[in-house]
Design a protein around this motif. Structure first.
Motif, short mmCIF file in Angstrom:
data_model
loop_
_atom_site.label_atom_id
_atom_site.label_comp_id
_atom_site.label_asym_id
_atom_site.label_seq_id
_atom_site.Cartn_x
_atom_site.Cartn_y
_atom_site.Cartn_z
N ARG A 1 0.85 -1.21 0.00
CA ARG A 1 0.00 0.00 0.00
C ARG A 1 0.88 1.25 0.00
N ILE B 1 -2.25 1.07 -5.78
CA ILE B 1 -2.53 0.40 -4.50
C ILE B 1 -2.36 1.45 -3.41
N THR B 2 -3.49 2.08 -3.08
CA THR B 2 -3.47 3.17 -2.11
C THR B 2 -3.73 2.64 -0.70
N LYS B 3 -3.41 3.47 0.28
CA LYS B 3 -3.54 3.05 1.68
C LYS B 3 -4.99 2.86 2.11
N TYR C 1 -2.50 -6.83 0.42
CA TYR C 1 -1.53 -6.34 -0.55
C TYR C 1 -0.10 -6.53 -0.04
#
Length: 155
Positions: free
Chosen positions: A11, A17-19, A25
């Motif tokens: 992340r 792939i965002t937090k 992930y």
């Protein structure tokens, strides 16, 4: 170890792939011995972005070498948040332990044992405390809890 696996949460490190995404992930980076001798080398790999390349550039082991090589794993569970239960006073907080188990390979888990107290749990089937303390670059300090962990009796 010839190879060290480094567990990583992707992340915020990979595009898209965002937090704020839900899901698993996590993955792993593979380092050779030359790429982990100095913490600066690991930071260099993590901070230069993708693709994350080892600093040595040396080829990874082939199939035959991989069958007989020593392998280790490092993971950090030292998450940047307070994991105490709501309403739990800090004085009641004795110790947080990620797990207690045996591992088939050498494993090091960094974690917050108490608020402000970073610790490492070593699960090393062939390594003794004396070997860790006598090694070059010894990072061991005082035990977090002397009575909690006892050496595993080998069969």
């Amino acid at each position: 170890s010839r190879i060290m696996m480094f567990a990583i949460n992707w992340r915020g490190r990979l595009e898209g792939i965002t937090k704020d995404l839900a899901g698993n992930y996590e993955g792993g980076l593979i380092f050779d011995l030359e790429s982990v001798r100095d913490p600066v080398d690991i930071r260099t790999t993590l901070n230069r972005g993708t693709p994350m390349l080892r600093t040595s550039g040396k080829p990874l082991p082939g199939f035959c070498e991989a069958l007989r090589m020593n392998l280790s794993l490092y993971t950090s569970w030292a998450f940047p948040f307070d994991f105490r239960l709501p309403g739990m006073p800090e004085t009641d907080y004795t110790l947080h332990v990620p797990l207690e188990a045996e591992a088939p390979i050498d494993v090091c888990i960094a974690f917050w044992a108490k608020p402000g107290r970073l610790a490492c749990l070593f699960l090393c089937p062939k390594v003794t405390e004396g070997m860790l303390r006598e090694s070059d670059g010894n990072v061991l300090g005082e035990p977090v809890d002397v009575g909690m962990f006892r050496p595993v009796q080998r069969r």
